[in-house]
Design a protein around this motif. Sequence first.
Motif, mmCIF file in Angstrom:
data_model
loop_
_atom_site.group_PDB
_atom_site.id
_atom_site.type_symbol
_atom_site.label_atom_id
_atom_site.label_comp_id
_atom_site.label_asym_id
_atom_site.label_seq_id
_atom_site.Cartn_x
_atom_site.Cartn_y
_atom_site.Cartn_z
ATOM 1 N N ASP A 45 0.830 -1.203 0.000
ATOM 2 C CA ASP A 45 0.000 0.000 0.000
ATOM 3 C C ASP A 45 0.871 1.261 0.000
ATOM 4 N N ALA A 46 0.280 2.308 -0.495
ATOM 5 C CA ALA A 46 1.051 3.541 -0.698
ATOM 6 C C ALA A 46 0.133 4.737 -0.489
ATOM 7 N N GLY A 47 -0.220 4.966 0.781
ATOM 8 C CA GLY A 47 -1.098 6.082 1.116
ATOM 9 C C GLY A 47 -0.393 7.418 0.966
ATOM 10 N N GLU A 48 -1.139 8.458 1.249
ATOM 11 C CA GLU A 48 -0.628 9.813 1.062
ATOM 12 C C GLU A 48 0.694 10.023 1.805
ATOM 13 N N ASP A 49 1.612 10.688 1.134
ATOM 14 C CA ASP A 49 2.907 11.070 1.688
ATOM 15 C C ASP A 49 3.851 9.892 1.933
ATOM 16 N N VAL A 50 3.571 8.795 1.271
ATOM 17 C CA VAL A 50 4.457 7.640 1.451
ATOM 18 C C VAL A 50 5.883 7.983 1.024
ATOM 19 N N GLN A 51 6.013 8.897 0.041
ATOM 20 C CA GLN A 51 7.371 9.196 -0.438
ATOM 21 C C GLN A 51 8.251 9.790 0.665
ATOM 22 N N ARG A 52 7.667 10.661 1.504
ATOM 23 C CA ARG A 52 8.506 11.254 2.556
ATOM 24 C C ARG A 52 8.749 10.259 3.697
ATOM 25 N N GLN A 53 7.761 9.426 3.983
ATOM 26 C CA GLN A 53 7.960 8.395 4.999
ATOM 27 C C GLN A 53 9.025 7.391 4.552
ATOM 28 N N TYR A 54 9.010 7.087 3.270
ATOM 29 C CA TYR A 54 9.978 6.158 2.691
ATOM 30 C C TYR A 54 11.390 6.716 2.849
ATOM 31 N N MET A 55 11.498 8.026 2.628
ATOM 32 C CA MET A 55 12.797 8.703 2.771
ATOM 33 C C MET A 55 13.216 8.713 4.256
ATOM 34 N N ARG A 56 12.273 9.070 5.127
ATOM 35 C CA ARG A 56 12.592 9.116 6.566
ATOM 36 C C ARG A 56 13.058 7.749 7.074
ATOM 37 N N ALA A 57 12.472 6.714 6.521
ATOM 38 C CA ALA A 57 12.838 5.364 6.963
ATOM 39 C C ALA A 57 14.165 4.907 6.351
ATOM 40 N N GLY A 58 14.700 5.675 5.404
ATOM 41 C CA GLY A 58 16.001 5.354 4.808
ATOM 42 C C GLY A 58 15.997 4.064 4.000
ATOM 43 N N LEU A 59 14.923 3.832 3.263
ATOM 44 C CA LEU A 59 14.804 2.549 2.577
ATOM 45 C C LEU A 59 15.521 2.490 1.229
ATOM 46 N N GLY A 60 15.837 3.626 0.645
ATOM 47 C CA GLY A 60 16.619 3.612 -0.605
ATOM 48 C C GLY A 60 15.736 3.461 -1.830
ATOM 49 N N LEU A 61 15.860 4.424 -2.748
ATOM 50 C CA LEU A 61 14.927 4.461 -3.884
ATOM 51 C C LEU A 61 15.371 3.635 -5.088
ATOM 52 N N ASN A 62 16.594 3.113 -5.054
ATOM 53 C CA ASN A 62 17.048 2.322 -6.205
ATOM 54 C C ASN A 62 17.239 0.849 -5.841
ATOM 55 N N ARG A 63 16.559 0.429 -4.791
ATOM 56 C CA ARG A 63 16.648 -0.976 -4.346
ATOM 57 C C ARG A 63 15.845 -1.887 -5.277
ATOM 58 N N PRO A 64 16.198 -3.185 -5.307
ATOM 59 C CA PRO A 64 15.246 -4.133 -5.901
ATOM 60 C C PRO A 64 13.949 -4.017 -5.104
ATOM 61 N N MET A 65 12.839 -3.883 -5.792
ATOM 62 C CA MET A 65 11.613 -3.508 -5.089
ATOM 63 C C MET A 65 10.382 -3.979 -5.852
ATOM 64 N N ALA A 66 9.321 -4.247 -5.127
ATOM 65 C CA ALA A 66 8.020 -4.495 -5.754
ATOM 66 C C ALA A 66 6.970 -3.848 -4.862
ATOM 67 N N ILE A 67 5.891 -3.377 -5.492
ATOM 68 C CA ILE A 67 4.828 -2.696 -4.747
ATOM 69 C C ILE A 67 3.533 -3.505 -4.892
ATOM 70 N N PHE A 68 2.829 -3.669 -3.787
ATOM 71 C CA PHE A 68 1.591 -4.444 -3.769
ATOM 72 C C PHE A 68 0.490 -3.563 -3.185
ATOM 73 N N VAL A 69 -0.591 -3.413 -3.949
ATOM 74 C CA VAL A 69 -1.692 -2.548 -3.505
ATOM 75 C C VAL A 69 -2.889 -3.429 -3.151
ATOM 76 N N SER A 70 -3.382 -3.279 -1.921
ATOM 77 C CA SER A 70 -4.444 -4.176 -1.440
ATOM 78 C C SER A 70 -5.786 -3.895 -2.106
ATOM 79 N N HIS A 71 -6.106 -2.638 -2.338
ATOM 80 C CA HIS A 71 -7.339 -2.266 -3.029
ATOM 81 C C HIS A 71 -7.233 -0.810 -3.430
ATOM 82 N N ILE A 72 -8.219 -0.383 -4.207
ATOM 83 C CA ILE A 72 -8.068 0.878 -4.905
ATOM 84 C C ILE A 72 -8.616 2.081 -4.104
ATOM 85 N N HIS A 73 -9.038 1.879 -2.864
ATOM 86 C CA HIS A 73 -9.486 3.018 -2.049
ATOM 87 C C HIS A 73 -8.336 4.010 -1.890
ATOM 88 N N ALA A 74 -8.712 5.298 -1.949
ATOM 89 C CA ALA A 74 -7.700 6.345 -2.049
ATOM 90 C C ALA A 74 -6.651 6.291 -0.942
#
Length: 325
Positions: A45-74
Amino acid sequence: MSREVRAILDMFEIVFLGTGGSIPTEGRNHPAIAIRFQGVVLLFDAGEDVQRQYMRAGLGLNRPMAIFVSHIHADHVIGLPGLLLRMSLLGRQRPLEIFGPKELIEYVRMTRDSIGLGTTFETTVYAVDEGRLWGHNGLSVRAFPVKHRGLALGFEVTYQRPRGKFHPERAEALGVPRGPLWHNLAMGKAVEIDGRRIEPHEVSDPPPSPLKIVYTGDTRPCESLLEAATGAEVLISEAMYASDKVDLAQERGHMTAREAAELAAEADVKLLVLTHYSPRYDLERGATILNEARELFSNTILAHDLMRIEVTWQGARVVASRQYS
Ligand SMILES: [Zn+2]
Ligand SMILES: [Zn+2]
């Protein structure tokens, strides 16, 4: 490889990027959970402001990665364009796979031009409903349908260790000298000594059962969730309401903390982590829902934004937690 190194390599790290249900609050963002394993980041899931939380958590934007969305609610997808924009602007190179309900394809397509998607990295969106979605070196993600409003998915993340524990004393007893032959046996290869063939299973345990983490997405309690959660090390469950709002939970397709605890007990999970809880519980820091769940399932904790949990075969432990104010 030493047992310590092995343990670190086989460790899941769960980072809660957002724990808010429906509406973000001052201290809690929309839903987003990162699960990191051996350098791979799986984002659920990728709710609002996930990009800044992702940065704060230091997860790294060029990692091997996959995104899974549970449902389409905003509240579960509204941050996806922002995260993709960030990756695009900062020059991600690795391809990215995104999995979720079919509407996700159109959702990403509509924002593609404004994001500049495809300029530095390839993005593929897959419409999925259930089954095994992704796998790499024993790590895999499976989706299962849950009971919300419209198509909604829960996810099961497992790691299957390829081999069981190597026992040097058994190798010694069979006359295999310490050194490269031990290494080969420990890596699952048969060896020959004085014309005798020694198979790895003679000196190693069978592989342990897979290490499993389950994320419910938004749902009512249901059979498919119970089945997936059975035997999980960690169940990350939505718990939108306390029991006095069970009517609302039924109407809107959510769970109460009590229902989440009942399910965790029946599924015999080791740890229950409650997330996606309503802003109404912020005033008392979630005490109502946490206490209610603990009455039925004592090994329950409440997630907060940027909380980290390490998960190994030895169990799960919270390694960093920041109480919201
Ligand atoms: Zn939601
Ligand atoms: Zn929802």
